[in-house]
Write an enzyme that holds these catalytic residues in place. Structure first.
Site, short mmCIF file in Angstrom:
data_model
loop_
_atom_site.label_atom_id
_atom_site.label_comp_id
_atom_site.label_asym_id
_atom_site.label_seq_id
_atom_site.Cartn_x
_atom_site.Cartn_y
_atom_site.Cartn_z
N GLY A 96 33.36 29.97 36.41
CA GLY A 96 32.01 29.89 35.89
C GLY A 96 31.17 28.92 36.71
O GLY A 96 31.68 28.11 37.48
N CYS A 97 29.86 29.01 36.53
CA CYS A 97 28.95 28.17 37.33
C CYS A 97 29.05 26.70 36.96
O CYS A 97 29.19 25.84 37.83
CB CYS A 97 27.52 28.68 37.19
SG CYS A 97 26.97 28.94 35.49
N TYR A 98 28.99 26.39 35.67
CA TYR A 98 29.14 24.99 35.26
C TYR A 98 30.49 24.40 35.66
O TYR A 98 30.56 23.28 36.20
CB TYR A 98 28.97 24.85 33.75
CG TYR A 98 27.55 24.82 33.23
CD1 TYR A 98 26.64 23.87 33.68
CD2 TYR A 98 27.13 25.71 32.24
CE1 TYR A 98 25.35 23.81 33.18
CE2 TYR A 98 25.84 25.66 31.73
CZ TYR A 98 24.94 24.71 32.21
OH TYR A 98 23.66 24.66 31.70
#
Length: 385
Positions: A182-184
């Site tokens: 995921g990005c986070y």
């Protein structure tokens, strides 16, 4: 042969992608440049668009098909005007390929992957369906029972900086599934991994901010300009889904150094709070770490230098970075500072959420899985202003 996207069974039809080892796929008999055949499912979203942008200029890729719901040979330029020059069309059928990128909502890819891998196709899933190792985590964090726990065991978490060897080992593996991060978690994990490996995380609070493109392209009232502009809001209170990835991968990083699970008490229950900010692209993740022992700035600097000195896309910087420093690129910048007054370590990571946080990182993993140079197609410099 082609496969329709209406059902997992349809994806499973058609001839196998090939029996050659993955490292030999796309190698022409005449000695010309290698061209691996790639398909993209979910091409009409923001991440799908970034995959097209990057892969259309990749020196070793041929995009053989784009797929999306209810699309019937529609020019991609009708959805993404900036990609009109590619001449690609998007439909509901996916031609045979060597690798497929899945940019789909959570719970969708899990039912498609089995049919793809049975045909010898490498799968790079940009959703969460193959990120978590324990099938029991999916009902808790994503609200669905995972249909193929056996394939979870075969999947590799697609962060090259943390799992390079495992990704490279998929070159000759019969099944190749990449659960792209995921990005986070990408920005957070790469800012914290050196501390976890050293057993330095006694307590951890993560404060993160993202641009609105991280929420996807679907129409949502809370993402309208009038709601987002000149406003910042927190969300995901009480346990954002990405906490599961962060806790999992920090534990893996520590375990690989031979550390006992109790060496980093702060990674057992991470306090993570994301915020939506009025910008299009970018993530800034700030981690507040209470160390397990007193530590100097010089020791921290040496730790991060040793970890990232040879990484092509991670740079440790001396001053706090801005998201604008990496916009449009696969680069991630990390800044770490020991605050002696309060006894905490501040670790900051910034990235473009659609590139290093999604499509770019997926291409980076794809390169490793196919025995290509890791940086192929990804060396674009950031955009500014």
């Amino acid at each position: 042969m082609s496969a329709r996207l209406e059902s997992p069974a349809a994806i499973a039809t058609g001839r196998p992608s090939g029996t050659l080892p993955r490292s030999l796929r796309g190698v022409p008999a005449d000695g010309g440049p290698r061209r691996v055949r790639v398909g993209i499912v979910g091409a009409t979203g923001y991440v799908g668009a970034e995959l097209i942008r990057l892969l259309s200029l990749h020196p070793n890729v041929e995009i053989v098909g784009l797929a999306g719901r209810d699309r019937h040979d529609e020019p991609i330029g009708a959805t993404h005007a900036h990609l009109a020059g590619t001449g690609l069309v998007v439909g509901t059928e996916l031609p045979d390929a060597d690798a497929v990128f899945l940019a789909l909502p959570h719970g969708t890819a899990a039912g498609l992957v089995a049919g793809l891998v049975e045909r010898g196709i490498a799968v790079i899933d940009l959703g969460p369906d193959f990120r978590l190792r324990d099938a029991a985590d999916y009902p808790r964090w994503y609200g669905f029972e995972h249909p193929r726990p056996d394939l979870l065991e075969a999947a590799v978490y697609g962060c090259p900086e943390l799992h390079r060897a495992e990704l490279a080992a998929l070159v000759d593996a019969p099944v190749a599934i990449v659960g792209s991060p995921g990005c986070y978690p990408t920005a957070t994990l790469l800012a914290l991994a050196p501390l976890a490996r050293a057993g330095l995380i006694a307590d951890l609070v993560v404060d993160a901010k993202s641009g609105v493109s991280g929420a996807g392209r679907d129409t949502k009232a809370e993402l309208m300009f009038g709601e987002v502009n000149e406003s910042v809001k927190a969300y995901g209170l009480g346990g954002h889904r990405h906490v599961a990835e962060i806790e999992q991968e920090l534990a893996v990083a520590a375990a690989r150094e031979g550390l006992d699970p109790g060496a980093n008490p702060g990674i057992v229950a991470v306090d993570f709070l994301p915020h939506l900010v009025p910008m299009t692209r970018g993530i800034l993740s700030t981690s507040h770490v209470r160390p397990t022992r007193p530590i100097s700035q010089a020791e921290v600097d040496a730790l991060y230098e040793a970890t990232y000195a040879d990484e092509p896309f991670v740079t440790v910087v001396a001053t706090p970075p801005a998201t604008k420093h990496v916009t449009g690129s696969n680069y991630l910048r990390v800044h770490v500072r020991v605050d002696e007054r309060i006894g905490r370590i501040i670790a900051i990571g910034v990235e473009d959420n659609l590139v290093k946080g999604a499509a770019g990182q997926a291409v980076q993993a794809f390169n490793l899985v196919h025995g290509l140079p890791e940086t192929a197609g990804l060396e674009q410099l950031p955009l500014a202003p």
